[in-house]
Design a protein around this motif. Structure first.
Motif, PDB file in Angstrom:
ATOM      1  N   SER A   1      65.287  -7.820 -33.007  1.00 51.71           N
ATOM      2  CA  SER A   1      64.556  -7.259 -31.874  1.00 51.71           C
ATOM      3  C   SER A   1      63.209  -6.730 -32.351  1.00 51.71           C
ATOM      4  N   ARG A   2      62.307  -6.452 -31.434  1.00 50.28           N
ATOM      5  CA  ARG A   2      61.005  -5.962 -31.828  1.00 50.28           C
ATOM      6  C   ARG A   2      60.419  -5.084 -30.728  1.00 50.28           C
ATOM      7  N   PHE A   3      59.543  -4.189 -31.147  1.00 45.17           N
ATOM      8  CA  PHE A   3      58.856  -3.296 -30.231  1.00 45.17           C
ATOM      9  C   PHE A   3      57.370  -3.647 -30.254  1.00 45.17           C
ATOM     10  N   THR A   4      56.822  -3.962 -29.088  1.00 39.82           N
ATOM     11  CA  THR A   4      55.422  -4.336 -28.968  1.00 39.82           C
ATOM     12  C   THR A   4      54.717  -3.340 -28.060  1.00 39.82           C
ATOM     13  N   LEU A   5      53.527  -2.931 -28.465  1.00 37.13           N
ATOM     14  CA  LEU A   5      52.744  -1.999 -27.669  1.00 37.13           C
ATOM     15  C   LEU A   5      51.877  -2.743 -26.659  1.00 37.13           C
ATOM     16  N   PRO A   6      51.485  -2.064 -25.582  1.00 34.07           N
ATOM     17  CA  PRO A   6      50.514  -2.682 -24.664  1.00 34.07           C
ATOM     18  C   PRO A   6      49.238  -3.069 -25.412  1.00 34.07           C
ATOM     19  N   ALA A   7      48.502  -4.013 -24.863  1.00 34.43           N
ATOM     20  CA  ALA A   7      47.325  -4.550 -25.550  1.00 34.43           C
ATOM     21  C   ALA A   7      46.278  -3.483 -25.841  1.00 34.43           C
ATOM     22  N   ASP A   8      46.208  -2.437 -25.007  1.00 32.10           N
ATOM     23  CA  ASP A   8      45.180  -1.415 -25.192  1.00 32.10           C
ATOM     24  C   ASP A   8      45.657  -0.227 -26.028  1.00 32.10           C
ATOM     25  N   ARG A   9      46.835  -0.334 -26.643  1.00 33.22           N
ATOM     26  CA  ARG A   9      47.365   0.770 -27.449  1.00 33.22           C
ATOM     27  C   ARG A   9      47.599   0.270 -28.868  1.00 33.22           C
ATOM     28  N   SER A  10      47.347   1.128 -29.848  1.00 33.41           N
ATOM     29  CA  SER A  10      47.449   0.701 -31.248  1.00 33.41           C
ATOM     30  C   SER A  10      48.387   1.570 -32.071  1.00 33.41           C
ATOM     31  N   PHE A  11      49.064   2.561 -31.468  1.00 39.34           N
ATOM     32  CA  PHE A  11      49.965   3.405 -32.259  1.00 39.34           C
ATOM     33  C   PHE A  11      51.027   4.022 -31.362  1.00 39.34           C
ATOM     34  N   PHE A  12      52.081   4.534 -32.024  1.00 37.00           N
ATOM     35  CA  PHE A  12      53.069   5.357 -31.347  1.00 37.00           C
ATOM     36  C   PHE A  12      53.429   6.505 -32.282  1.00 37.00           C
ATOM     37  N   THR A  13      53.999   7.581 -31.725  1.00 31.47           N
ATOM     38  CA  THR A  13      54.245   8.802 -32.485  1.00 31.47           C
ATOM     39  C   THR A  13      55.679   9.280 -32.286  1.00 31.47           C
ATOM     40  N   TYR A  14      56.358   9.565 -33.419  1.00 33.26           N
ATOM     41  CA  TYR A  14      57.689  10.171 -33.391  1.00 33.26           C
ATOM     42  C   TYR A  14      57.554  11.693 -33.458  1.00 33.26           C
ATOM     43  N   ASP A  15      58.411  12.391 -32.707  1.00 35.39           N
ATOM     44  CA  ASP A  15      58.591  13.831 -32.860  1.00 35.39           C
ATOM     45  C   ASP A  15      59.813  14.036 -33.748  1.00 35.39           C
ATOM     46  N   LEU A  16      59.584  14.556 -34.981  1.00 38.73           N
ATOM     47  CA  LEU A  16      60.668  14.707 -35.951  1.00 38.73           C
ATOM     48  C   LEU A  16      61.489  15.964 -35.730  1.00 38.73           C
ATOM     49  N   GLY A  17      61.000  16.883 -34.914  1.00 33.79           N
ATOM     50  CA  GLY A  17      61.719  18.125 -34.699  1.00 33.79           C
ATOM     51  C   GLY A  17      61.347  19.178 -35.730  1.00 33.79           C
ATOM     52  N   SER A  18      62.187  20.166 -35.857  1.00 39.61           N
ATOM     53  CA  SER A  18      61.846  21.321 -36.700  1.00 39.61           C
ATOM     54  C   SER A  18      62.199  21.140 -38.167  1.00 39.61           C
TER      55      SER A  18
END
Length: 664
Positions: free
Chosen positions: A558-575
């Motif tokens: 499987s794969r995760f693809t971003l919209p054409a106008d987006r170049s990154f994603f961010t994880y919230d790791l918590g405390s």
């Protein structure tokens, strides 16, 4: 008196002969069947009610001998060319058109595909070209083809025979004949004229190819269709590799560039058929691949293919009657080999060679074929010439591992040992000795890691960055890892240690500007042993079709693809600080995967795959001892032997792909 009567009779006979000659000439001028060659006469008989259309073409060119010969070439070789015609194909074209309206993930869902699961060409009605093509279409096709042949400077040394095969044809294979040439010419001629004014056909082809590549083409191989019409390809630019090649052929021919396609019936690299276009170069009289991976035509070297091929067949319009006559008495010949419009051009790439190998006793009349192991079965790509308990194969690619096979009631089975040929035509036989487990092997993949895969992977991920920050704005981020331009990832997972002396709340994966972001997995772990995975949330919101779930679904394909106008994603790791990040840059599913059960086989003397061992991968490889000089196979347990055959030598798995590269 008698002499006078005799003379009179002779005079009358001469007059009658002259009259017959005059009538014959008149009949020829009207397209008399008596004046046609046996090939043309036979074609007209087969045309039935469409005979008048073909005769109209011949009469149209009575005063143009060269065009008349071109018309005769098309008509005399038209037998065997046909198309499928039914409403289902129109619906299928509309179905494919849906993908052109998507911006990402150009795939159909299982629900969408369900309707076409049982779609088969077997029962579709066929219509022979001889009985369907119109005079109007053929005349337009011939006139426009001649215009490009005569006007293009690179064709000044192109022979009439080459013109007939490489520019003139109105069709490629089983596509429905349509009036396509003017449409393509009006679109591409001015483009080529504005970009290139030289006389080098290879340069012209490369320039036009680059332009066509700049136009949108959507790749999708979920549906295998007949060859689609030229007009449908022009208006609906979506499909698999063969569709793309067909589009290129039509575009090139409309601009007077002499091209056809070379074909692999089964690829030793990935077990699929494959094709590419080749351009006829009048300077060297060679055919050069254009648009095949990273290959650049070079007149100082023999044409080459960066892919492993085994055997290469070239598409023609003319029937290859000599080849078909040689195959005439062979029963159980698969359709892919029983194709009257293919001819063997393997020697054009690798030179001539031959391999003579022994075979186990069979019926003296039993035909022996050249076999490849293809995902659970032996498939054939050529015939052999048998002499008793020996068989000879001609013109095969050095380094590719073959097996002589014969046909049984239901399938093809080995009737001899596996072998390959070196660059100097020496035959190397592979024969396992199961009583001597002599090699300690470390197995990492179920299929070869090809140069094409490495190139695509490197190009895709170059510049990707993993960075960390304690604030969402990433005001002062730390770079954890960056894929450099010269990096190539040769593993399915990249494990990255995260600093434990710093607290990071956020982790961001980004692609450089201009690259469409796609990734397989990004898993976060609380421990160095990566046994305790942390499920993280993606902060950004994306449209519903861009599903972040795929980032941590544990599925390698499987794969995760971003919209054409987006170049990154961010994880919230918590405390809590995390220890490790495991990144899978979307590659393929053929690496050994930790925790997966595998089976290892060798090809035994009786021609059967024999189980050597079973193992669960504790890491991203499996260590075991294997027989020397054996043809081996590793596959996932229960996968019905779906893997690719290899040998183990010099401490690594060696597939046909690797061997073939050694002998180039």
């Amino acid at each position: 008196m008698t002499q006078s009567l005799f003379s009179l009779r002779r005079l009358r006979s001469a007059a009658m002969a002259a009259l017959v000659a005059i009538m014959a000439a008149g009949m020829w001028s009207c397209g008399s069947e008596e004046s046609y060659s046996p090939e043309i006469a036979k074609a007209l008989d087969r045309a039935a009610r469409n005979r008048k259309e073909l005769v109209e073409v011949l009469e149209h060119y009575e005063d143009e001998p060269e065009k008349l010969e071109a018309a005769k070439f098309l008509i005399s070789n038209m037998h065997g060319h046909y198309s499928y015609q039914c409403t289902e194909l129109d619906s299928l074209e509309m179905f494919l058109a849906q993908l052109t309206r998507k911006e990402v993930d150009f795939f159909f869902t299982p629900e969408q595909l369900k309707r076409w699961e049982k779609f088969s060409l077997i029962n579709l009605p066929r219509k022979d070209d001889l009985r369907s093509v119109s005079a109007e279409m053929l005349i337009e096709n011939i006139d426009l083809a001649f215009k490009q042949w005569k006007e293009r400077p690179w064709n000044k040394d192109l022979s009439f025979d080459d013109f007939c095969e490489l520019i003139l044809p109105y069709t490629i294979s089983d596509d429905q004949p349509v009036r396509w040439r003017r449409m393509y010419a009006e679109h591409y001629n001015h483009v080529l004229d504005s970009l290139y004014q030289g006389s080098d056909v290879l340069e012209a082809a490369l320039v036009l190819l680059k332009h066509i590549e700049s136009e949108k083409w959507i790749y999708n191989d979920q549906l295998i269709t007949p060859h689609r019409t030229a007009t449908n390809l022009f208006n609906n630019r979506v499909g698999f590799r063969r569709d793309w090649c067909d589009l290129l052929v039509y575009a090139m021919r409309s601009c007077g560039i002499p091209v056809t396609t070379d074909n692999i019936l089964f690829s030793p690299d990935n077990n699929h058929s494959y094709q590419w276009i080749v351009v006829r170069d009048p300077i060297t009289s060679e055919y050069y691949p254009v648009g095949l991976d990273d290959y650049i035509p070079d007149r100082s070297h023999r044409p080459a293919s960066p892919r492993t091929t085994g055997k290469i067949y070239r598409q023609s319009f003319a029937r290859q009657d000599d080849r078909m006559a040689a195959l005439n008495d062979i029963r159980s010949l698969p359709v892919r080999l029983n194709n009257p419009f293919l001819h063997d051009v393997t020697s054009h790439y690798f030179g001539h060679n031959e391999a003579t190998v022994g075979i186990r006793p069979t019926d003296a009349k039993m035909m022996v074929y050249l076999g490849l192991w293809i995902d659970g079965s032996w498939e054939i790509i050529d015939t052999g010439r048998r002499d008793g308990d020996r068989v000879t194969f001609h013109d095969i690619e050095p380094g590719v591992i073959f097996v002589p096979v014969r046909h049984t009631t239901e399938r093809f089975v080995p009737c001899g040992d596996a072998f390959y040929v070196t660059h100097d035509s020496k035959v190397k036989t592979l024969k396992a000795n199961p009583d001597r487990l002599v090699q300690k092997a470390r197995l990492r993949r179920t299929r070869p890691f090809t140069n094409v895969l490495a190139m695509r992977l490197s190009d895709h991920i170059s510049g990707y960055t993993l960075s960390a920050s304690d604030d969402y704005a990433f005001t002062h981020p730390d770079t954890i890892f960056r894929v450099n331009d010269n990096d190539t990832i040769f593993t399915d997972l990249l494990n990255i240690s995260l600093p434990r002396d710093k607290h990071y709340r956020y982790l961001r994966m980004s692609a450089p500007k201009g690259k469409r972001f796609t990734i397989g997995e990004l898993d976060i772990f609380d421990d160095k042993e990566m046994e305790h995975q942390r499920i993280c949330q993606v902060i950004e919101r994306f449209p519903s079709e861009f599903e972040p779930y795929y980032l941590q679904d544990g599925i390698a394909t499987s794969r995760f693809t971003l919209p054409a106008d987006r170049s990154f994603f961010t994880y919230d790791l918590g405390s809590r600080p995390a220890a490790m990040a495991s990144v899978s840059f979307y590659t393929d599913k053929n690496f050994i995967t930790k925790g997966t059960d595998y089976e290892i086989y060798y090809l035994a003397a009786d021609g059967n795959w024999t189980l050597l061992d079973k193992a669960t991968a504790r890491k991203t490889y499996i260590d075991m001892v294997v027989p020397g000089n054996a043809l081996l196979l590793i596959c996932k347990a229960g996968s019905e032997l779906k893997g690719q055959a290899f040998i183990y030598k010099n401490g690594r798995q060696i597939y046909s792909y690797d061997l073939a590269r050694l002998y180039r």
